[in-house]
Design a protein around this motif. Structure first.
Motif, mmCIF file in Angstrom:
data_model
loop_
_atom_site.group_PDB
_atom_site.id
_atom_site.type_symbol
_atom_site.label_atom_id
_atom_site.label_comp_id
_atom_site.label_asym_id
_atom_site.label_seq_id
_atom_site.Cartn_x
_atom_site.Cartn_y
_atom_site.Cartn_z
ATOM 1 N N THR A 1 -5.967 -3.456 -0.426
ATOM 2 C CA THR A 1 -6.845 -2.814 0.554
ATOM 3 C C THR A 1 -7.761 -3.810 1.258
ATOM 4 O O THR A 1 -8.175 -3.582 2.401
ATOM 5 C CB THR A 1 -7.689 -1.720 -0.116
ATOM 6 O OG1 THR A 1 -8.295 -2.249 -1.318
ATOM 7 C CG2 THR A 1 -6.815 -0.519 -0.497
ATOM 8 N N TYR B 1 0.833 -1.206 0.000
ATOM 9 C CA TYR B 1 0.000 0.000 0.000
ATOM 10 C C TYR B 1 0.866 1.255 0.000
ATOM 11 O O TYR B 1 0.595 2.217 -0.737
ATOM 12 C CB TYR B 1 -0.919 -0.014 1.219
ATOM 13 C CG TYR B 1 -1.829 1.188 1.325
ATOM 14 C CD1 TYR B 1 -3.001 1.270 0.579
ATOM 15 C CD2 TYR B 1 -1.519 2.248 2.178
ATOM 16 C CE1 TYR B 1 -3.837 2.370 0.671
ATOM 17 C CE2 TYR B 1 -2.350 3.352 2.283
ATOM 18 C CZ TYR B 1 -3.503 3.405 1.526
ATOM 19 O OH TYR B 1 -4.322 4.512 1.616
ATOM 20 N N LYS C 1 -1.682 -2.152 -6.144
ATOM 21 C CA LYS C 1 -3.110 -2.426 -5.991
ATOM 22 C C LYS C 1 -3.413 -3.846 -5.548
ATOM 23 O O LYS C 1 -4.402 -4.088 -4.855
ATOM 24 C CB LYS C 1 -3.846 -2.148 -7.316
ATOM 25 C CG LYS C 1 -3.704 -0.723 -7.822
ATOM 26 C CD LYS C 1 -4.321 0.281 -6.855
ATOM 27 C CE LYS C 1 -4.234 1.703 -7.399
ATOM 28 N NZ LYS C 1 -4.766 2.695 -6.429
ATOM 29 N N TYR D 1 -6.237 4.051 4.193
ATOM 30 C CA TYR D 1 -7.229 3.857 3.128
ATOM 31 C C TYR D 1 -8.571 4.438 3.572
ATOM 32 O O TYR D 1 -9.158 4.019 4.566
ATOM 33 C CB TYR D 1 -7.358 2.363 2.821
ATOM 34 C CG TYR D 1 -8.324 2.021 1.724
ATOM 35 C CD1 TYR D 1 -8.250 2.645 0.475
ATOM 36 C CD2 TYR D 1 -9.313 1.055 1.921
ATOM 37 C CE1 TYR D 1 -9.128 2.311 -0.538
ATOM 38 C CE2 TYR D 1 -10.195 0.715 0.908
ATOM 39 C CZ TYR D 1 -10.105 1.347 -0.323
ATOM 40 O OH TYR D 1 -10.977 1.023 -1.336
ATOM 41 N N PHE E 1 -1.396 2.863 7.317
ATOM 42 C CA PHE E 1 -2.445 2.439 6.385
ATOM 43 C C PHE E 1 -3.628 3.393 6.527
ATOM 44 O O PHE E 1 -4.361 3.356 7.514
ATOM 45 C CB PHE E 1 -2.867 1.001 6.708
ATOM 46 C CG PHE E 1 -3.878 0.417 5.758
ATOM 47 C CD1 PHE E 1 -3.551 0.131 4.441
ATOM 48 C CD2 PHE E 1 -5.167 0.127 6.194
ATOM 49 C CE1 PHE E 1 -4.479 -0.431 3.572
ATOM 50 C CE2 PHE E 1 -6.112 -0.437 5.343
ATOM 51 C CZ PHE E 1 -5.763 -0.711 4.024
#
Length: 390
Positions: free
Chosen positions: A290, A227, A232, A335, A333
């Protein structure tokens, strides 16, 4: 033989349900999705496809489904079942405790003398024991006493990669060829019908920790490192040689701890790591970074796949520079579509990195790992920000 399985998701259908059906169990899925429930009731079968070169497909049959909200019907199924399994996620075990408790109560009321085994197939140490602790407070004393004689909760370790997917057939599921399901043999009652392909062992902890701290640790580490580099999919991460090497280094650090703790053969464990890395790199699987990295608060909790092996390695005097880097990467992280990731970032902004490590990861300020993780976090964050600026 009848099995009631909680969770009709990809793991439930692609792994547990498949193995139960192959062992001649009639499988009733207890689920929430009305469309899948209706289709399972109507078709009584579904296809699973192996993520190999030939895309081999098998039809899983002798299945049906009911809604978890129909608690009386669920209880009736449990009252006559031989086996209950789950694949709902550790956090959802509390949600299914009540219908299982009602089923056990009805079973004892009907004086069904057959043994009932309840196996939680979750990514957790002691999953079945956790489920039992949720169920028993919901039973009256008399039912609890009877259940102690006729109901068993064997712990288990399960391992199979089943990525998120989208098929024209909502019931179809693609799974990797590799699987492992290990069950604690001493907890089984007389009369248990063994499931084909399950490995029964006298000591479960080595298998659970080997899986949790190699497969689960390595998988999430691949996601967090990937990430940060903008990849991806896990397959893309594994194709990047420097990142693949970093992931292996983490698994070697957790492996050093496992070898000392459980007296594993070093060469065999090294081959096990090789196998896991090849599984992550499977060209027939596409798994989003993700998805694998989701729920970072849970994965950074004291007894999960990052902090727990780190603390145990420290007790053995094993250096873990790569594992502490992975923990720092997990803390970065961010996201936006992951609720836990956003909560994690808010906590760090509000209280600081050190407070997060102390309060959420359970690592005291005085512990040497605490300062190492802080340093790794600041270093990775600084390099990432410098890259953005340039």
């Amino acid at each position: 033989m009848k099995a009631v399985h909680f969770g009709a998701g990809n793991i439930g259908r692609g792994f547990i349900g498949h193995m139960l059906s192959a062992s001649d169990y009639e499988v009733c899925f207890v689920a929430r999705n009305p469309k899948k429930i209706s289709m399972l009731q109507k078709r009584k079968e579904y296809p699973i496809t192996l993520a190999n070169r030939d895309q081999d497909t098998t039809i899983v049959n002798n299945v049906t489904a009911i809604n978890v909200g129909e608690q009386d019907r669920v209880a009736e199924h449990i009252a006559s079942a031989d086996l209950i399994t789950t694949a709902v996620g550790v956090s959802a075990l509390e949600d299914i405790a009540e219908p299982i408790a009602k089923g056990i109560h009805l079973r004892m009321k009907q004086r069904n003398p057959a043994p009932l085994h309840i196996i939680a197939c979750e990514n957790a140490i002691g999953g079945s024991t956790r489920l039992k602790k949720r169920i028993y407070p919901l039973l009256d004393e008399q039912t609890r006493q009877k259940a102690e004689r006729y109901v068993a909760f064997p712990n288990a370790a399960v391992d199979r990669i089943v990525p998120a997917q989208d098929h024209l057939d909502p019931l179809q599921v693609t799974v990797e060829p590799f699987y492992e399901w290990v069950v604690h043999r001493p907890a089984l009652l007389d009369g248990f019908k063994k499931i084909k392909g399950v490995h029964y062992v006298d000591s479960l902890e080595p298998y659970i920790e080997r899986k949790m701290f190699t497969v689960n640790t390595g998988h999430c580490v691949a996601a967090y490192f990937g990430y940060l580099e903008g990849f991806k999919t896990i397959r893309q991460v594994m194709s990047h040689k420097p990142l693949r090497a970093k992931i292996r280094h983490v698994m070697e650090e957790t492996g050093a701890m496992l070898i000392q703790k459980h007296d594993f053969d070093p060469q065999k464990h090294s081959k096990y790591i090789d196998t896991i890395l090849e599984r992550f790199a499977n060209p027939n699987l596409t798994d989003q970074v993700t998805r694998v990295g989701r729920s970072p608060l849970r994965k950074l909790s004291p007894y999960d796949r990052l902090v727990r092996p780190a603390m145990q390695a420290s007790e053995f005097g094993i250096a873990i520079p790569h594992l502490t880097s992975a923990m720092a990467a997990a803390m970065l992280f961010n996201y936006e579509r992951d609720e836990e990731a956003m909560k994690l970032q808010h906590m760090i902004r509000e209280d600081g990195v050190s407070a997060f490590i102390r309060e959420r990861m359970g690592i005291p300020d005085t512990h040497p790992i605490h300062g190492q993780v802080v340093a790794r976090y600041e270093d990775i964050k600084g390099r990432k920000e410098a890259t953005i600026l340039t």
